[in-house]
Scaffold this active site. Structure first.
Site, PDB file in Angstrom:
ATOM      1  N   ARG A 187      24.350 -11.059  25.589  1.00 53.50           N
ATOM      2  CA  ARG A 187      23.637 -11.180  24.319  1.00 53.50           C
ATOM      3  C   ARG A 187      24.592 -10.857  23.190  1.00 53.50           C
ATOM      4  O   ARG A 187      24.709  -9.699  22.791  1.00 53.50           O
ATOM      5  CB  ARG A 187      22.472 -10.207  24.274  1.00 53.50           C
ATOM      6  CG  ARG A 187      21.406 -10.512  25.283  1.00 53.50           C
ATOM      7  CD  ARG A 187      20.337  -9.442  25.235  1.00 53.50           C
ATOM      8  NE  ARG A 187      19.391  -9.643  26.322  1.00 53.50           N
ATOM      9  CZ  ARG A 187      18.442  -8.786  26.647  1.00 53.50           C
ATOM     10  NH1 ARG A 187      18.314  -7.650  25.984  1.00 53.50           N
ATOM     11  NH2 ARG A 187      17.630  -9.052  27.642  1.00 53.50           N
ATOM     12  N   ASP A 194      25.915 -10.319  19.530  1.00 55.79           N
ATOM     13  CA  ASP A 194      25.235  -9.881  18.307  1.00 55.79           C
ATOM     14  C   ASP A 194      25.446 -10.859  17.159  1.00 55.79           C
ATOM     15  O   ASP A 194      26.287 -11.755  17.233  1.00 55.79           O
ATOM     16  CB  ASP A 194      25.772  -8.506  17.889  1.00 55.79           C
ATOM     17  CG  ASP A 194      25.245  -7.397  18.778  1.00 55.79           C
ATOM     18  OD1 ASP A 194      24.040  -7.414  19.106  1.00 55.79           O
ATOM     19  OD2 ASP A 194      26.045  -6.512  19.143  1.00 55.79           O
ATOM     20  N   TYR A 234      36.241 -10.694  26.858  1.00 54.47           N
ATOM     21  CA  TYR A 234      36.077 -10.725  25.406  1.00 54.47           C
ATOM     22  C   TYR A 234      37.447 -10.614  24.758  1.00 54.47           C
ATOM     23  O   TYR A 234      38.343  -9.961  25.304  1.00 54.47           O
ATOM     24  CB  TYR A 234      35.253  -9.522  24.928  1.00 54.47           C
ATOM     25  CG  TYR A 234      33.769  -9.637  25.126  1.00 54.47           C
ATOM     26  CD1 TYR A 234      32.970 -10.254  24.168  1.00 54.47           C
ATOM     27  CD2 TYR A 234      33.150  -9.103  26.255  1.00 54.47           C
ATOM     28  CE1 TYR A 234      31.592 -10.339  24.336  1.00 54.47           C
ATOM     29  CE2 TYR A 234      31.772  -9.187  26.434  1.00 54.47           C
ATOM     30  CZ  TYR A 234      31.001  -9.808  25.464  1.00 54.47           C
ATOM     31  OH  TYR A 234      29.648  -9.898  25.633  1.00 54.47           O
ATOM     32  N   ARG A 243      33.357  -3.457  20.326  1.00 50.12           N
ATOM     33  CA  ARG A 243      33.550  -3.151  18.900  1.00 50.12           C
ATOM     34  C   ARG A 243      33.798  -1.662  18.677  1.00 50.12           C
ATOM     35  O   ARG A 243      34.549  -1.273  17.777  1.00 50.12           O
ATOM     36  CB  ARG A 243      32.351  -3.647  18.101  1.00 50.12           C
ATOM     37  CG  ARG A 243      32.297  -5.178  18.064  1.00 50.12           C
ATOM     38  CD  ARG A 243      30.943  -5.717  17.640  1.00 50.12           C
ATOM     39  NE  ARG A 243      30.588  -5.254  16.318  1.00 50.12           N
ATOM     40  CZ  ARG A 243      29.388  -5.434  15.770  1.00 50.12           C
ATOM     41  NH1 ARG A 243      28.426  -6.058  16.454  1.00 50.12           N
ATOM     42  NH2 ARG A 243      29.141  -4.995  14.560  1.00 50.12           N
TER      43      ARG A 243
END
Lengths: 258, 258
Positions: free
Chosen positions: A50, A52, A110, A211
């Site tokens: 999911r 953001d 990522y 993050r």
């Protein structure tokens, strides 16, 4: 009904994120609407991760159970014709009957991109975090090493998350410097930012985990914290000891492995 | 009053082009407004080249005569603070009293980017022309060769232009294929477009000249015309014999030489 496996790339700038929300345009909502229109039956699309609001994807994977007479190739073309050009189906195929994009994912990769230098290229503003402070790349690389392997990553989880098991395994955690001569059109001009890329690959990621790790890395790169702080934050399992959450526009879900 | 030399990068997607217009937001208008606000006197900014709506710049050069107590470094920072992040001043310096961005330009370098493949990456949609037809790169390179040197480029001028002298000299005209492994974040995913880049450098360019040359090159790359057609179109000086005008979003003004 066959199970479809979709590989999706999207520019997350203008979306509320992957997941359908009460208001705003989501990538999941767009793909579901397009599939529903093509098949005539309400489609439910499940994503591997999911992402953001503002986060991008090059290789998000989604599964959907649909009933249609169209071949996968026809469905692929028809979906791209209906979707906005900020969302592209890069591959579509029929999957094994037990394929599930979320539960079947073995690893995700990522990357997080930083633009450095005094001036941020206009072509990077939506695709990188612009950090003007000089950054020590050796310190950041050193700080990444202790994250490798199996750990409790609770310190890097978004505040307010309620995940029972915060243990994850990272297979890769490294910093890539730009390939010389390959940064175009991201600024051959004088003073235009160059880029640094963090690559993180693991069996799963907590909300905001990449993050929050990047926010901590930048504190270390700026010299506000020593490289050893990363291992200390990890061991503490305390979110308040980690750095700030890096902004979403630098983050890309690159690949999901099954 | 000193003459400033500004080097500008901009994402042209949301502008009516470089030049101030009766309606719409122009890059020239934005820079003039910001300088006017900073100096308290109406500023006139002259650009080296008038990029059209949707065309980008990495190294547009502009000159402006201003009266200010601020140092160039202070003015540089203040301008970037006032401008939207789609327009960046990448360099600002005091120039010789006779510096004129337009009349002093000795050469300009443009690049035009093509995205190929069935699916256009969402990250390319504003920065390349997506061509789905297979393209013969050898034929396009061959077609570029006769453009080098001093010629009458009337065949590649925008319809309706009234330029007295349509003779220009091209110093470079070549096709660059992508650097392997360097295309990220422009799509490691399966099926995502790769890119081809045309580089054109010359002493001056007619309106739409690069885009009309690229439109002709794509007809040749698709195999609709033989490579020799480029020289024939050039010799004809007839706009109607050239290919269609390539769309603006693939074009970048990269550098201006003085």
């Amino acid at each position: 009904m066959p199970i479809l496996r979709l590989t999706l790339a999207y520019d997350g700038s203008d979306f509320v994120g992957w997941q359908r929300q009460a208001t705003g345009v989501s990538v999941q909502g767009l793909v579901e609407s397009a599939l529903t229109r093509l098949t005539g039956a309400a489609a439910v699309v499940t994503g591997a991760g999911r992402t953001d609001a503002g986060v991008h994807a090059l290789g998000q994977v989604a599964s959907a159970r649909v009933s249609t007479d169209r071949s996968p190739a026809e469905l692929h073309r028809a979906l791209n014709a209906l979707l906005p050009d900020a969302v592209r189906v890069v591959a579509l195929e029929e999957a094994a009957p037990d394929f599930h994009a979320r539960y079947g994912a073995k690893a995700k990769r990522y990357v997080y991109r930083l633009a450095t230098g005094d001036v941020c290229s206009p072509f990077e503003r939506r695709y990188a975090w612009h950090v003007t402070h000089p950054l020590e790349t050796a310190a950041m690389s050193e700080a990444l090493a202790p994250l490798l392997g199996r750990h409790d990553f609770a310190a890097f989880q978004a505040t307010g998350s309620r995940v029972r098991d915060t243990t994850r395994t990272l297979y890769e955690a490294r910093l890539e410097e730009p390939i010389p001569g390959a940064s175009w059109p991201r600024g051959p001009g004088p003073g235009v930012a160059s880029e640094l890329t963090f690559v993180l690959r693991g069996d799963g990621f907590l909300r905001h985990m990449v993050r929050n790790i990047v926010g901590t890395l930048v504190e270390i790169g700026r010299g506000r914290w020593p490289p050893g702080q990363m291992a200390a934050v990890l061991a503490s399992r305390e979110r308040r000891l980690a750095g700030p959450t890096a902004p979403p526009q630098g983050l890309f879900l690159v690949e999901v492995e099954y």
